[in-house]
Design an enzyme around this catalytic site. Structure first.
Site, PDB file in Angstrom:
ATOM      1  N   ARG A  44       0.836  -1.199   0.000  1.00 32.56           N
ATOM      2  CA  ARG A  44       0.000   0.000   0.000  1.00 32.56           C
ATOM      3  C   ARG A  44       0.873   1.252   0.000  1.00 32.56           C
ATOM      4  O   ARG A  44       0.594   2.228  -0.691  1.00 32.56           O
ATOM      5  CB  ARG A  44      -0.937  -0.017   1.217  1.00 32.56           C
ATOM      6  CG  ARG A  44      -2.012  -1.096   1.109  1.00 32.56           C
ATOM      7  CD  ARG A  44      -3.094  -0.950   2.153  1.00 32.56           C
ATOM      8  NE  ARG A  44      -2.709  -1.490   3.441  1.00 32.56           N
ATOM      9  CZ  ARG A  44      -3.280  -2.565   4.017  1.00 32.56           C
ATOM     10  NH1 ARG A  44      -4.257  -3.220   3.402  1.00 32.56           N
ATOM     11  NH2 ARG A  44      -2.898  -2.991   5.189  1.00 32.56           N
ATOM     12  N   PHE A  86     -11.668  -4.242  -5.247  1.00 31.50           N
ATOM     13  CA  PHE A  86     -11.738  -5.028  -4.014  1.00 31.50           C
ATOM     14  C   PHE A  86     -11.084  -4.220  -2.882  1.00 31.50           C
ATOM     15  O   PHE A  86     -10.125  -4.658  -2.253  1.00 31.50           O
ATOM     16  CB  PHE A  86     -11.033  -6.386  -4.165  1.00 31.50           C
ATOM     17  CG  PHE A  86     -11.440  -7.167  -5.388  1.00 31.50           C
ATOM     18  CD1 PHE A  86     -12.577  -7.962  -5.366  1.00 31.50           C
ATOM     19  CD2 PHE A  86     -10.688  -7.111  -6.560  1.00 31.50           C
ATOM     20  CE1 PHE A  86     -12.953  -8.694  -6.491  1.00 31.50           C
ATOM     21  CE2 PHE A  86     -11.056  -7.835  -7.680  1.00 31.50           C
ATOM     22  CZ  PHE A  86     -12.189  -8.633  -7.657  1.00 31.50           C
ATOM     23  N   ASP A  97     -15.994  -2.157  -4.081  1.00 30.79           N
ATOM     24  CA  ASP A  97     -16.132  -3.369  -3.270  1.00 30.79           C
ATOM     25  C   ASP A  97     -17.610  -3.751  -3.266  1.00 30.79           C
ATOM     26  O   ASP A  97     -18.482  -2.882  -3.344  1.00 30.79           O
ATOM     27  CB  ASP A  97     -15.631  -3.147  -1.840  1.00 30.79           C
ATOM     28  CG  ASP A  97     -15.266  -4.457  -1.144  1.00 30.79           C
ATOM     29  OD1 ASP A  97     -14.056  -4.735  -0.998  1.00 30.79           O
ATOM     30  OD2 ASP A  97     -16.186  -5.206  -0.765  1.00 30.79           O
ATOM     31  N   SER A  98     -17.868  -5.051  -3.157  1.00 29.31           N
ATOM     32  CA  SER A  98     -19.268  -5.492  -3.160  1.00 29.31           C
ATOM     33  C   SER A  98     -19.885  -5.396  -1.772  1.00 29.31           C
ATOM     34  O   SER A  98     -21.091  -5.568  -1.616  1.00 29.31           O
ATOM     35  CB  SER A  98     -19.354  -6.936  -3.678  1.00 29.31           C
ATOM     36  OG  SER A  98     -18.525  -7.764  -2.900  1.00 29.31           O
ATOM     37  N   ASP A 125      -6.930  -6.609  -5.975  1.00 28.91           N
ATOM     38  CA  ASP A 125      -6.587  -7.385  -4.769  1.00 28.91           C
ATOM     39  C   ASP A 125      -7.796  -8.217  -4.344  1.00 28.91           C
ATOM     40  O   ASP A 125      -8.405  -7.964  -3.301  1.00 28.91           O
ATOM     41  CB  ASP A 125      -6.150  -6.425  -3.652  1.00 28.91           C
ATOM     42  CG  ASP A 125      -5.674  -7.175  -2.405  1.00 28.91           C
ATOM     43  OD1 ASP A 125      -5.266  -8.343  -2.537  1.00 28.91           O
ATOM     44  OD2 ASP A 125      -5.716  -6.583  -1.308  1.00 28.91           O
ATOM     45  N   CYS A 148      -4.092 -14.034  -3.425  1.00 24.43           N
ATOM     46  CA  CYS A 148      -3.802 -14.521  -2.061  1.00 24.43           C
ATOM     47  C   CYS A 148      -4.281 -15.961  -1.925  1.00 24.43           C
ATOM     48  O   CYS A 148      -4.547 -16.434  -0.829  1.00 24.43           O
ATOM     49  CB  CYS A 148      -4.440 -13.615  -1.018  1.00 24.43           C
ATOM     50  SG  CYS A 148      -6.226 -13.530  -1.122  1.00 24.43           S
TER      51      CYS A 148
HETATM   52  N1  SAH Z   1      -7.329  -4.478  -0.767  1.00 27.38           N
HETATM   53  C1  SAH Z   1      -7.889  -4.667   0.550  1.00 27.38           C
HETATM   54  C2  SAH Z   1      -8.223  -6.112   0.863  1.00 27.38           C
HETATM   55  C3  SAH Z   1      -9.167  -6.769  -0.119  1.00 27.38           C
HETATM   56  S1  SAH Z   1     -10.011  -8.138   0.532  1.00 27.38           S
HETATM   57  C4  SAH Z   1      -6.933  -4.092   1.593  1.00 27.38           C
HETATM   58  O1  SAH Z   1      -5.853  -3.596   1.240  1.00 27.38           O
HETATM   59  O2  SAH Z   1      -7.280  -4.101   2.770  1.00 27.38           O
HETATM   60  C5  SAH Z   1     -11.125  -8.567  -0.720  1.00 27.38           C
HETATM   61  C6  SAH Z   1     -12.363  -7.697  -0.822  1.00 27.38           C
HETATM   62  O3  SAH Z   1     -13.060  -8.092  -1.980  1.00 27.38           O
HETATM   63  C7  SAH Z   1     -13.362  -7.809   0.311  1.00 27.38           C
HETATM   64  O4  SAH Z   1     -13.569  -6.541   0.870  1.00 27.38           O
HETATM   65  C8  SAH Z   1     -14.678  -8.293  -0.359  1.00 27.38           C
HETATM   66  O5  SAH Z   1     -15.826  -7.659   0.171  1.00 27.38           O
HETATM   67  C9  SAH Z   1     -14.458  -7.909  -1.774  1.00 27.38           C
HETATM   68  N2  SAH Z   1     -15.147  -8.702  -2.808  1.00 27.38           N
HETATM   69  C10 SAH Z   1     -15.233 -10.041  -2.908  1.00 27.38           C
HETATM   70  N3  SAH Z   1     -15.814 -10.401  -4.063  1.00 27.38           N
HETATM   71  C11 SAH Z   1     -16.094  -9.249  -4.735  1.00 27.38           C
HETATM   72  C12 SAH Z   1     -16.661  -8.955  -6.008  1.00 27.38           C
HETATM   73  N4  SAH Z   1     -17.045  -9.923  -6.833  1.00 27.38           N
HETATM   74  N5  SAH Z   1     -16.774  -7.657  -6.362  1.00 27.38           N
HETATM   75  C13 SAH Z   1     -16.365  -6.672  -5.536  1.00 27.38           C
HETATM   76  N6  SAH Z   1     -15.787  -6.900  -4.338  1.00 27.38           N
HETATM   77  C14 SAH Z   1     -15.659  -8.171  -3.935  1.00 27.38           C
END
Ligand code: SAH
Length: 387
Positions: free
Chosen positions: A206, A222, A244-245, A292, A332
Site C-alpha cells: 500500500r 476489491f 467493493d461489493s 486485490d 492470495c
Molecule cells: N485491498 C484490501 C483487501 C481486499 S479483501 C486491503 O488492502 O485491505 C477482498 C475484498 O473483496 C473484500 O472486501 C470483499 O468484500 C471484496 N469482494 C469479494 N468479491 C467481490 C466482487 N465480486 N466484487 C467486488 N468486491 C468483492
C-alpha cells in the site's frame, strides 16, 4: 504414544521438514487418536520423524508441531508464541501479525495484534485442541489486554471444525480499535471485519502505491476498508475510484478517508467483474489499477476455476489502462503458486492485446514470513506490470 506409520518412501517430505502429512501417505495408525491429539509420525521402518497434531477429517491428516520428541503442552505454546512475538519486536504493535501459522512453527494458528488487542484464528484440529493454552500465551504477552477469537474461516470446515468467534480472554474494548499504518489511521472491526479485521499483509505494498500515483487516475478493485485507495489519495492521485461489493466495507473505507482528512474519492458498491466490463464498454481509462481480490482458490483443488477468475479481471484490467499505465495485481490463493499466477497474468496481457512487462514481484510484509521448508506459506503474491 499413538503413532502414524507412513508408507515406504513417504517420509521424504518430512526429512525436508515439510510440516504436512497427507492422508495418502499413511500406512496405518496405532492407537485411537481423536481430533487434534498429539501423535508420533514414524517412517515405514519405524523410525521417529516428528510429533504432530492428528486431523481425521482433513486431507492434511497431521501437521507437525516439532521434529524432536518434545512434550506438546501449555509450555510448548507459551514458548512458541513468545518467540514469534520476539521476532516481531521491530514492528509497531499498533498493527502486526504476531503468529503466522506453519512459518512460526504453529500450524493453524494465526494471530494479529492491534494495539492491546490480539485477534486469533484457530484453523486446524491441533490449534483447536490447544485453544486454552494458545489463548493464555497470547494474553500473557506484554501490553495485551484482550484476546478475541475469529475462527470463522471456511478452512475450519476442512478440519471438521465448526466456526467459532468471540472474546477469549480479557474484557471487551470500550473504545473502537484504530491502527496506524505508515501514518494513516484505520478503524478496525475485530468482531465483524474480514479475517482478523484488517489485511496487514498488504502494508508495504500500500505504501509502494502511495509513492507512484502523483497526478494519476487510480482504480482500487476489491478495496475493503480502503487500504490502497487511501494511500492513493495520500499520494496525490488526481482521481481515485474504489470498488467493493460489501456495503459495510465501503462505509468503513469512507470513515477511514475522513479520519485521515483525505480528499474525496468515488466509492462504488458493486461487483468488480461487472463493473470492469461496464468501464470497458464505456471506454473509461485509468493510469494505475489495483486488483486485490479475495481468495479464489483456498486449496489446489480450486486452482483451475480460480485461474479463470484471475485471468478475467486481469485481462479487462489491462484493457482499462492508459498507455504507460500500471497494473498492481495480486493473488492470495494458497492453491495458486507464484509461477502459475505469473502465467495467468501473462495470458491475460496477451489476450488483452497489450505489451506489458513486470517491474516488480510483490509479497506479504515481513511479519508474514515464509519458512524455507514451507513454500505454501507464500500465499500472497503480486505483480507490478507496466503496459
Ligand atoms: N485491498 C484490501 C483487501 C481486499 S479483501 C486491503 O488492502 O485491505 C477482498 C475484498 O473483496 C473484500 O472486501 C470483499 O468484500 C471484496 N469482494 C469479494 N468479491 C467481490 C466482487 N465480486 N466484487 C467486488 N468486491 C468483492
Amino acid at each position: 504414544m499413538m503413532r502414524l506409520i507412513l508408507k515406504p518412501g513417504r517420509e521424504k517430505s518430512l526429512k525436508r521438514r515439510h510440516p504436512w502429512i497427507f492422508s495418502g501417505g499413511i500406512a496405518r495408525i496405532e492407537g485411537k487418536p481423536q481430533l487434534g491429539d498429539t501423535v508420533e509420525i514414524c517412517s515405514a521402518d519405524g523410525v521417529f520423524m516428528a510429533v504432530a497434531a492428528y486431523s481425521p477429517e482433513s486431507q492434511i491428516r497431521a501437521r507437525v508441531w516439532d521434529w524432536k520428541a518434545v512434550n506438546i503442552d501449555a509450555d510448548f505454546f507459551a514458548l512458541r508464541i513468545a518467540r514469534a512475538a520476539v521476532r516481531r519486536s521491530d514492528f509497531d504493535v499498533s498493527g502486526v501479525r504476531l503468529v503466522h501459522g506453519e512459518s512460526d512453527g504453529l500450524p493453524g494458528v494465526v494471530a494479529d495484534r492491534f494495539g492491546d488487542t490480539v485477534v486469533v484464528q484457530l484453523l486446524s484440529a491441533g490449534a483447536e485442541r490447544w485453544r486454552g493454552a494458545i489463548a493464555d500465551a497470547l494474553a500473557a504477552l506484554p501490553g495485551v489486554t484482550r484476546v478475541v477469537e475469529r475462527s470463522d474461516a471456511d478452512v475450519r470446515m476442512l478440519e471438521g471444525l465448526p466456526p467459532q468467534s468471540g472474546l477469549l480472554r480479557g474484557v471487551a474494548a470500550q473504545e473502537p480499535l484504530v491502527v496506524t499504518e505508515h501514518g494513516l489511521q484505520y478503524g478496525i472491526d475485530a468482531e465483524h471485519g474480514h479475517k482478523t479485521g484488517f489485511y496487514l499483509d498488504q502494508r508495504d505494498n500500500r505504501l509502494m502505491l502511495r509513492g507512484m500515483v502523483k497526478d494519476k487516475a487510480v482504480l482500487d478493485c476489491f478495496c475493503y476498508c480502503g487500504g490502497f485507495a487511501l494511500n492513493a489519495l495520500a499520494g496525490g492521485a488526481s482521481a481515485v475510484t474504489a470498488i467493493d461489493s460489501s456495503g459495510s466495507a465501503l462505509t468503513a473505507a469512507q470513515a477511514n478517508a475522513q479520519r485521515n482528512q483525505l480528499p474525496a474519492a468515488e466509492w462504488i458498491e458493486a461487483d468488480v467483474f461487472q463493473t470492469l466490463r461496464k468501464y470497458r464498454d464505456a471506454g473509461r481509462k485509468f493510469d494505475v489499477i489495483v486488483l486485490d481480490p479475495p481468495k479464489f482458490a483456498p486449496t489446489a483443488a480450486h486452482a483451475e476455476k480460480a485461474a479463470r477468475a484471475y485471468k478475467d479481471i486481469n485481462l479487462i484490467g489491462f484493457k482499462l489502462l492508459n498507455p504507460g499505465g500500471v497494473l498492481m495485481t495480486y493473488s492470495c490463493s494458497g492453491g495458486v503458486s507464484p509461477d502459475l499466477f505469473q502465467k495467468i497474468v501473462a495470458g491475460a496481457a496477451l489476450d488483452a492485446g497489450v505489451d506489458a512487462r513486470i517491474e516488480g514481484w510483490l509479497h506479504a510484509a515481513a511479519d508474514h514470513p515464509v519458512a524455507l521448508n514451507f513454500p505454501e506459506g507464500e500465499y500472497l503474491k503480486g505483480l507490478l506490470c507496466r503496459v
